[in-house]
Design a protein around this motif. Structure first.
Motif, PDB file in Angstrom:
ATOM      1  N   PRO A 143      -3.798   4.799  -8.245  1.00  0.00           N
ATOM      2  CA  PRO A 143      -4.954   4.538  -7.595  1.00  0.00           C
ATOM      3  C   PRO A 143      -5.593   3.172  -7.844  1.00  0.00           C
TER       4      PRO A 143
ATOM      5  N   TRP B  46       0.840   3.946  -3.477  1.00  0.00           N
ATOM      6  CA  TRP B  46      -0.169   4.971  -3.023  1.00  0.00           C
ATOM      7  C   TRP B  46      -0.391   5.882  -4.098  1.00  0.00           C
ATOM      8  N   ARG B  47       0.439   6.185  -4.807  1.00  0.00           N
ATOM      9  CA  ARG B  47       0.328   7.055  -6.148  1.00  0.00           C
ATOM     10  C   ARG B  47      -0.520   6.894  -7.076  1.00  0.00           C
TER      11      ARG B  47
ATOM     12  N   ALA C 177      -4.974  -2.054  -0.740  1.00  0.00           N
ATOM     13  CA  ALA C 177      -5.747  -1.605   0.405  1.00  0.00           C
ATOM     14  C   ALA C 177      -6.917  -2.667   0.899  1.00  0.00           C
TER      15      ALA C 177
ATOM     16  N   ARG D  94      -3.416   1.274  -5.534  1.00  0.00           N
ATOM     17  CA  ARG D  94      -3.786   1.512  -4.072  1.00  0.00           C
ATOM     18  C   ARG D  94      -5.218   0.858  -3.712  1.00  0.00           C
TER      19      ARG D  94
ATOM     20  N   LEU E  79       0.872  -1.139  -0.034  1.00  0.00           N
ATOM     21  CA  LEU E  79      -0.064  -0.068  -0.032  1.00  0.00           C
ATOM     22  C   LEU E  79       0.746   1.117   0.141  1.00  0.00           C
ATOM     23  N   ALA E  80       2.162   1.158   0.824  1.00  0.00           N
ATOM     24  CA  ALA E  80       2.853   2.450   0.752  1.00  0.00           C
ATOM     25  C   ALA E  80       3.543   2.693  -0.500  1.00  0.00           C
ATOM     26  N   SER E  81       3.862   1.743  -0.971  1.00  0.00           N
ATOM     27  CA  SER E  81       4.623   1.612  -2.402  1.00  0.00           C
ATOM     28  C   SER E  81       3.870   2.053  -3.689  1.00  0.00           C
TER      29      SER E  81
END
Length: 81
Positions: free
Chosen positions: A61, A58-59, A68, A64, A54-56
């Protein structure tokens, strides 16, 4: 297919929060469907891997969304343990 999925994710972005409890519930059902007790570390390892994903992603969608949902499923699995 990839452009279609990205367009769908952008169009439905405000409704994806409703999928998180579904992912958690599906993982809990998956936990109880196993024929024997899974190892205790499995849920926590899956949650850590999903959090890193999720952190990698994140940009982006679509990434993400998938990350998530994976994190929600991993947390549901870990909670069932």
């Amino acid at each position: 297919m990839r452009a279609w999925f990205a367009g769908w994710v952008e169009a439905e972005q405000d409704r994806f929060i409703l999928l998180l409890p579904v992912a958690m519930g599906a993982a809990i059902l998956g936990y109880f469907a196993w024929p024997r007790e899974p190892p205790l570390w499995l849920g926590f390892a899956a949650a850590a891997a999903a959090l890193v994903a999720l952190a990698s992603l994140w940009r982006w969608p679509p990434g993400r969304l998938v990350a998530a949902l994976a994190l929600a499923a991993a947390l549901g699995f870990a909670r069932a343990e």
